[in-house]
Design a protein around this motif. Structure first.
Motif, PDB file in Angstrom:
ATOM      1  N   TYR A  78       0.833  -1.211   0.000  1.00  0.00           N
ATOM      2  CA  TYR A  78       0.000   0.000   0.000  1.00  0.00           C
ATOM      3  C   TYR A  78       0.865   1.256   0.000  1.00  0.00           C
ATOM      4  O   TYR A  78       0.589   2.215  -0.754  1.00  0.00           O
ATOM      5  N   ALA A  79       1.910   1.265   0.819  1.00  0.00           N
ATOM      6  CA  ALA A  79       2.764   2.451   0.925  1.00  0.00           C
ATOM      7  C   ALA A  79       3.472   2.741  -0.392  1.00  0.00           C
ATOM      8  O   ALA A  79       3.550   3.900  -0.829  1.00  0.00           O
ATOM      9  N   HIS A  80       4.006   1.716  -1.039  1.00  0.00           N
ATOM     10  CA  HIS A  80       4.675   1.912  -2.334  1.00  0.00           C
ATOM     11  C   HIS A  80       3.686   2.425  -3.379  1.00  0.00           C
ATOM     12  O   HIS A  80       4.021   3.313  -4.175  1.00  0.00           O
ATOM     13  N   HIS A  81       2.472   1.870  -3.359  1.00  0.00           N
ATOM     14  CA  HIS A  81       1.446   2.325  -4.304  1.00  0.00           C
ATOM     15  C   HIS A  81       1.115   3.796  -4.086  1.00  0.00           C
ATOM     16  O   HIS A  81       1.066   4.588  -5.034  1.00  0.00           O
ATOM     17  N   GLN A  82       0.889   4.162  -2.835  1.00  0.00           N
ATOM     18  CA  GLN A  82       0.531   5.539  -2.520  1.00  0.00           C
ATOM     19  C   GLN A  82       1.676   6.508  -2.791  1.00  0.00           C
ATOM     20  O   GLN A  82       1.446   7.665  -3.150  1.00  0.00           O
ATOM     21  N   ALA A  83       2.894   6.031  -2.622  1.00  0.00           N
ATOM     22  CA  ALA A  83       4.063   6.884  -2.884  1.00  0.00           C
ATOM     23  C   ALA A  83       4.328   7.043  -4.377  1.00  0.00           C
ATOM     24  O   ALA A  83       5.164   7.852  -4.780  1.00  0.00           O
ATOM     25  N   GLY A  84       3.615   6.270  -5.207  1.00  0.00           N
ATOM     26  CA  GLY A  84       3.794   6.371  -6.652  1.00  0.00           C
ATOM     27  C   GLY A  84       4.959   5.578  -7.189  1.00  0.00           C
ATOM     28  O   GLY A  84       5.344   5.738  -8.350  1.00  0.00           O
ATOM     29  N   ASP A  85       5.519   4.686  -6.368  1.00  0.00           N
ATOM     30  CA  ASP A  85       6.631   3.845  -6.815  1.00  0.00           C
ATOM     31  C   ASP A  85       6.044   2.574  -7.420  1.00  0.00           C
ATOM     32  O   ASP A  85       5.955   1.525  -6.765  1.00  0.00           O
ATOM     33  N   THR A 116      -2.579  -0.732  -9.138  1.00  0.00           N
ATOM     34  CA  THR A 116      -1.213  -0.300  -9.439  1.00  0.00           C
ATOM     35  C   THR A 116      -0.943  -0.341 -10.936  1.00  0.00           C
ATOM     36  O   THR A 116      -0.314   0.567 -11.488  1.00  0.00           O
ATOM     37  N   ASN A 117      -1.425  -1.377 -11.622  1.00  0.00           N
ATOM     38  CA  ASN A 117      -1.259  -1.429 -13.074  1.00  0.00           C
ATOM     39  C   ASN A 117      -2.043  -0.329 -13.774  1.00  0.00           C
ATOM     40  O   ASN A 117      -1.585   0.227 -14.779  1.00  0.00           O
ATOM     41  N   LEU A 118      -3.207   0.011 -13.240  1.00  0.00           N
ATOM     42  CA  LEU A 118      -3.950   1.148 -13.792  1.00  0.00           C
ATOM     43  C   LEU A 118      -3.146   2.432 -13.637  1.00  0.00           C
ATOM     44  O   LEU A 118      -3.063   3.253 -14.559  1.00  0.00           O
ATOM     45  N   LYS A 119      -2.553   2.579 -12.476  1.00  0.00           N
ATOM     46  CA  LYS A 119      -1.770   3.786 -12.196  1.00  0.00           C
ATOM     47  C   LYS A 119      -0.548   3.882 -13.104  1.00  0.00           C
ATOM     48  O   LYS A 119      -0.105   4.976 -13.455  1.00  0.00           O
ATOM     49  N   ALA A 120      -0.027   2.723 -13.497  1.00  0.00           N
ATOM     50  CA  ALA A 120       1.168   2.708 -14.347  1.00  0.00           C
ATOM     51  C   ALA A 120       0.902   3.337 -15.701  1.00  0.00           C
ATOM     52  O   ALA A 120       1.809   3.886 -16.331  1.00  0.00           O
ATOM     53  N   ASP A 121      -0.338   3.248 -16.180  1.00  0.00           N
ATOM     54  CA  ASP A 121      -0.674   3.797 -17.503  1.00  0.00           C
ATOM     55  C   ASP A 121      -1.193   5.227 -17.445  1.00  0.00           C
ATOM     56  O   ASP A 121      -1.540   5.797 -18.477  1.00  0.00           O
ATOM     57  N   GLU A 122      -1.273   5.770 -16.261  1.00  0.00           N
ATOM     58  CA  GLU A 122      -1.786   7.129 -16.158  1.00  0.00           C
ATOM     59  C   GLU A 122      -0.753   8.126 -16.694  1.00  0.00           C
ATOM     60  O   GLU A 122       0.440   7.990 -16.475  1.00  0.00           O
ATOM     61  N   ASN A 123      -1.252   9.115 -17.383  1.00  0.00           N
ATOM     62  CA  ASN A 123      -0.406  10.217 -17.838  1.00  0.00           C
ATOM     63  C   ASN A 123      -1.113  11.505 -17.467  1.00  0.00           C
ATOM     64  O   ASN A 123      -2.173  11.816 -17.995  1.00  0.00           O
ATOM     65  N   ALA A 124      -0.553  12.236 -16.521  1.00  0.00           N
ATOM     66  CA  ALA A 124      -1.238  13.404 -15.975  1.00  0.00           C
ATOM     67  C   ALA A 124      -1.621  14.413 -17.060  1.00  0.00           C
ATOM     68  O   ALA A 124      -2.712  14.974 -17.058  1.00  0.00           O
ATOM     69  N   PHE A 125      -0.734  14.622 -18.017  1.00  0.00           N
ATOM     70  CA  PHE A 125      -1.022  15.619 -19.058  1.00  0.00           C
ATOM     71  C   PHE A 125      -2.188  15.174 -19.926  1.00  0.00           C
ATOM     72  O   PHE A 125      -3.108  15.943 -20.192  1.00  0.00           O
TER      73      PHE A 125
END
Length: 250
Positions: A78-85, A116-125
């Motif tokens: 959870y901590a690694h996920h929340q930290a964005g790592d 986490t895999n969903l987050k990996a494909d996120e692009n803020a821009f």
């Protein structure tokens, strides 16, 4: 003598004051596993994820086989996920699955792998400006879909099941939309067969999404431009049967 006495008293007061100051949180050799974990958990709950990771790793290294070991591993995920790592979060997840294949908490772990895999494909821009590109790689999003599917198949009664199901619907819409963006890219460049195949892919794998109507339209137009009359007629028939109000139907 009086001066010396005063200096001694002042030094004693200073030392007492220093001893009374709160010290920064740190692990000590005399702390128990529960005490160390509680300290790390408080930091984690406060949202200080990088510091929490340090403290949790300290607990893990000192008590690798203790009764709190699995909970520490879950908190690190959870901590690694929340930290964005993302790489470390996925590595921690895969390690937990490998070491604990029969743990009841695996539903949570697969849920976190999906997130986490969903987050990996996120692009803020791209997300901020609602921009999609035909060349965007969505492999991690597809993996997230599989993660949620494993959760539902293996733990149908999990408290994360409903959320996983909802996430899968969102992902299917996203993947279908991406296929149509790629199809449009091919259409504009005259690659009609490639465009038709993208539309066909949507029909085969995402048949319950709203984008099916647009996929059929692309197939009809592409086959028409290629002179593949039989395939065009078949696509038109499917379009007519399922979407009788479609404006492109003659």
């Amino acid at each position: 003598m009086k001066l010396k006495f005063i200096l001694i008293v002042l030094m004693s007061i200073a030392l007492t004051a220093c001893a009374g100051k709160p010290k920064p949180q740190q692990m000590t050799a005399t702390q128990t596993a529960q005490g160390m974990y509680q300290q790390a958990k408080e930091v984690l709950d406060a949202g200080l994820y990088n510091r929490a990771i340090e403290l949790l790793k300290g607990v893990e290294s000192r008590y690798p086989f203790g009764p709190l070991a699995k909970q520490v591993q879950l908190d690190l995920i959870y901590a690694h996920h929340q930290a964005g790592d993302i790489p470390q979060a996925l590595a921690s997840i895969d390690r937990f699955i490998r070491l604990n294949p029969n743990q009841p908490d695996l539903d949570y772990v697969y849920y976190m792998r999906g997130l986490t895999n969903l987050k990996a494909d996120e692009n803020a821009f791209q997300e901020f400006f609602d921009i999609e590109r035909a060349d965007r790689d969505l492999s991690s999003t597809r993996q997230a879909f599989d993660d949620f599917k494993i959760l539902l198949n293996s733990f149908p009664n999990s408290k994360y099941a409903d959320e996983a199901r909802n996430r899968m619907l969102v992902i299917k819409n996203k993947l279908a939309q991406h296929e149509l963006i790629v199809a449009d890219y091919y259409m504009r460049r005259g690659a009609y067969l490639a465009a038709a195949n993208r539309g066909k892919y949507v029909l085969e794998f995402y048949r319950d999404v709203p984008q099916v109507e647009q996929a059929l339209e692309i197939m009809v137009e592409s086959y028409g431009r290629l002179g593949l009359d039989k395939l065009k007629q078949d696509a038109e028939q499917v379009l007519r049967l399922n979407f009788p109000q479609n404006s492109s139907i003659k």
